[in-house]
Motif scaffolding. Structure first.
Motif, PDB file in Angstrom:
ATOM      1  N   SER A   1      35.744  52.908  52.993  1.00  0.00           N
ATOM      2  CA  SER A   1      36.185  51.479  53.240  1.00  0.00           C
ATOM      3  C   SER A   1      36.944  50.607  52.077  1.00  0.00           C
ATOM      4  N   VAL A   2      36.789  51.227  51.015  1.00  0.00           N
ATOM      5  CA  VAL A   2      37.314  50.670  49.966  1.00  0.00           C
ATOM      6  C   VAL A   2      38.386  51.346  49.117  1.00  0.00           C
ATOM      7  N   LYS A   3      38.610  52.388  49.367  1.00  0.00           N
ATOM      8  CA  LYS A   3      39.536  53.491  48.888  1.00  0.00           C
ATOM      9  C   LYS A   3      41.100  52.659  48.626  1.00  0.00           C
ATOM     10  N   GLY A   4      41.605  52.767  47.766  1.00  0.00           N
ATOM     11  CA  GLY A   4      42.898  52.232  47.475  1.00  0.00           C
ATOM     12  C   GLY A   4      43.094  50.514  47.076  1.00  0.00           C
ATOM     13  N   ARG A   5      41.662  50.206  47.181  1.00  0.00           N
ATOM     14  CA  ARG A   5      41.930  48.487  47.096  1.00  0.00           C
ATOM     15  C   ARG A   5      40.845  48.190  45.887  1.00  0.00           C
ATOM     16  N   PHE A   6      39.531  48.962  45.699  1.00  0.00           N
ATOM     17  CA  PHE A   6      38.663  48.876  44.845  1.00  0.00           C
ATOM     18  C   PHE A   6      38.910  49.740  43.660  1.00  0.00           C
ATOM     19  N   THR A   7      38.753  49.253  42.427  1.00  0.00           N
ATOM     20  CA  THR A   7      38.694  50.084  41.145  1.00  0.00           C
ATOM     21  C   THR A   7      37.325  49.769  40.206  1.00  0.00           C
ATOM     22  N   ILE A   8      36.749  51.020  40.167  1.00  0.00           N
ATOM     23  CA  ILE A   8      35.721  50.794  39.236  1.00  0.00           C
ATOM     24  C   ILE A   8      36.077  51.444  37.890  1.00  0.00           C
ATOM     25  N   PHE A   9      35.669  50.670  36.846  1.00  0.00           N
ATOM     26  CA  PHE A   9      36.121  51.057  35.502  1.00  0.00           C
ATOM     27  C   PHE A   9      35.034  50.793  34.380  1.00  0.00           C
ATOM     28  N   GLN A  10      35.113  51.151  33.119  1.00  0.00           N
ATOM     29  CA  GLN A  10      34.120  50.826  32.230  1.00  0.00           C
ATOM     30  C   GLN A  10      34.676  50.282  30.847  1.00  0.00           C
ATOM     31  N   ASP A  11      34.158  49.452  30.108  1.00  0.00           N
ATOM     32  CA  ASP A  11      34.526  49.166  28.719  1.00  0.00           C
ATOM     33  C   ASP A  11      33.257  49.760  28.130  1.00  0.00           C
ATOM     34  N   ASP A  12      33.238  50.907  27.356  1.00  0.00           N
ATOM     35  CA  ASP A  12      32.217  51.470  26.911  1.00  0.00           C
ATOM     36  C   ASP A  12      31.633  50.912  25.841  1.00  0.00           C
ATOM     37  N   ALA A  13      32.629  50.507  25.002  1.00  0.00           N
ATOM     38  CA  ALA A  13      32.270  49.879  23.483  1.00  0.00           C
ATOM     39  C   ALA A  13      31.567  48.549  23.825  1.00  0.00           C
ATOM     40  N   ASN A  14      31.604  47.920  24.980  1.00  0.00           N
ATOM     41  CA  ASN A  14      30.938  46.665  25.057  1.00  0.00           C
ATOM     42  C   ASN A  14      30.055  46.730  26.137  1.00  0.00           C
ATOM     43  N   ASN A  15      29.679  47.959  26.596  1.00  0.00           N
ATOM     44  CA  ASN A  15      28.501  47.978  27.546  1.00  0.00           C
ATOM     45  C   ASN A  15      28.843  47.484  28.934  1.00  0.00           C
ATOM     46  N   MET A  16      30.048  47.553  29.443  1.00  0.00           N
ATOM     47  CA  MET A  16      30.375  46.809  30.660  1.00  0.00           C
ATOM     48  C   MET A  16      30.692  47.580  31.769  1.00  0.00           C
ATOM     49  N   VAL A  17      30.609  47.537  32.836  1.00  0.00           N
ATOM     50  CA  VAL A  17      31.282  48.050  34.061  1.00  0.00           C
ATOM     51  C   VAL A  17      31.719  46.936  35.073  1.00  0.00           C
ATOM     52  N   TYR A  18      32.948  47.219  35.489  1.00  0.00           N
ATOM     53  CA  TYR A  18      33.608  46.354  36.262  1.00  0.00           C
ATOM     54  C   TYR A  18      34.165  46.708  37.853  1.00  0.00           C
ATOM     55  N   LEU A  19      34.142  45.915  38.593  1.00  0.00           N
ATOM     56  CA  LEU A  19      34.707  46.416  40.020  1.00  0.00           C
ATOM     57  C   LEU A  19      35.880  45.416  40.454  1.00  0.00           C
ATOM     58  N   GLN A  20      37.122  45.995  40.363  1.00  0.00           N
ATOM     59  CA  GLN A  20      38.220  45.330  40.718  1.00  0.00           C
ATOM     60  C   GLN A  20      38.401  45.368  41.983  1.00  0.00           C
ATOM     61  N   MET A  21      38.494  44.111  42.842  1.00  0.00           N
ATOM     62  CA  MET A  21      38.746  44.306  44.286  1.00  0.00           C
ATOM     63  C   MET A  21      39.722  43.572  44.555  1.00  0.00           C
ATOM     64  N   ASN A  22      40.664  44.383  45.469  1.00  0.00           N
ATOM     65  CA  ASN A  22      42.021  43.806  45.723  1.00  0.00           C
ATOM     66  C   ASN A  22      41.988  43.901  47.401  1.00  0.00           C
ATOM     67  N   SER A  23      43.064  43.036  47.838  1.00  0.00           N
ATOM     68  CA  SER A  23      43.370  42.965  49.381  1.00  0.00           C
ATOM     69  C   SER A  23      41.826  42.884  50.245  1.00  0.00           C
ATOM     70  N   LEU A  24      41.017  41.764  49.609  1.00  0.00           N
ATOM     71  CA  LEU A  24      39.855  41.750  50.106  1.00  0.00           C
ATOM     72  C   LEU A  24      39.966  41.165  51.570  1.00  0.00           C
ATOM     73  N   SER A  25      39.247  41.635  52.661  1.00  0.00           N
ATOM     74  CA  SER A  25      39.090  41.214  53.846  1.00  0.00           C
ATOM     75  C   SER A  25      37.648  40.694  54.303  1.00  0.00           C
ATOM     76  N   LEU A  26      37.569  40.044  55.590  1.00  0.00           N
ATOM     77  CA  LEU A  26      36.235  39.678  55.760  1.00  0.00           C
ATOM     78  C   LEU A  26      35.090  40.360  55.757  1.00  0.00           C
ATOM     79  N   GLU A  27      35.523  41.800  56.030  1.00  0.00           N
ATOM     80  CA  GLU A  27      34.561  42.526  55.921  1.00  0.00           C
ATOM     81  C   GLU A  27      33.862  43.116  54.747  1.00  0.00           C
ATOM     82  N   ASP A  28      34.515  42.412  53.533  1.00  0.00           N
ATOM     83  CA  ASP A  28      33.981  42.815  52.431  1.00  0.00           C
ATOM     84  C   ASP A  28      33.003  41.760  51.881  1.00  0.00           C
ATOM     85  N   THR A  29      32.812  40.815  52.812  1.00  0.00           N
ATOM     86  CA  THR A  29      31.840  39.623  52.506  1.00  0.00           C
ATOM     87  C   THR A  29      30.456  40.435  52.363  1.00  0.00           C
TER      88      THR A  29
END
Length: 124
Positions: free
Chosen positions: A63-91
């Motif tokens: 449901s999120v392939k091509g729209r969401f990206t998970i990535f990390q900043d290992d040096a700062n112990n952070m993980v992110y979720l970039q969400m693009n092209s959001l739709s109502l169903e992502d609420t």
């Protein structure tokens, strides 16, 4: 004590973008897999994106392939979720999660540590 702290949720119009952040406490540094889950009202919690911290391999729900990206900043112990092209169903409420087992990071049922969640609301 394991701690995962999410931030970055909010309200956005359909078609917009948000980036969620997950701060990982030092105790969780060795955790093998990180992921983002979401739970909409009346729905079960579902895994949307997973990440192998060592291999930097990514896993996504269809449901999120091509729209969401998970990535990390290992040096700062952070993980992110970039969400693009959001739709109502992502609420949903979005949760950061981790596990340290031998299973694939796409095994959503193996995640055993959770943050408190951050709300994402997409409007038309």
């Amino acid at each position: 004590q394991v701690q995962l702290v999410e931030s970055g949720g909010g309200s956005v119009q359909a078609g917009g973008s948000l980036r969620l952040s997950c701060a990982i406490s030092p105790d969780t540094y060795a955790r093998k897999c990180m992921a983002w889950f979401r739970q909409a009202p009346g729905e079960e919690r579902e895994g949307v994106a997973g990440l192998s911290r060592a291999l930097d391999s990514e896993y996504y729900a269809d449901s999120v392939k091509g729209r969401f990206t998970i990535f990390q900043d290992d040096a700062n112990n952070m993980v992110y979720l970039q969400m693009n092209s959001l739709s109502l169903e992502d609420t949903a409420m979005y949760y950061c999660a981790s596990h340290t087992g031998y299973w694939s990071c796409s095994r959503w049922d193996k995640y055993d540590r959770w943050g408190q969640g951050t709300q994402v609301t997409v409007s038309s």
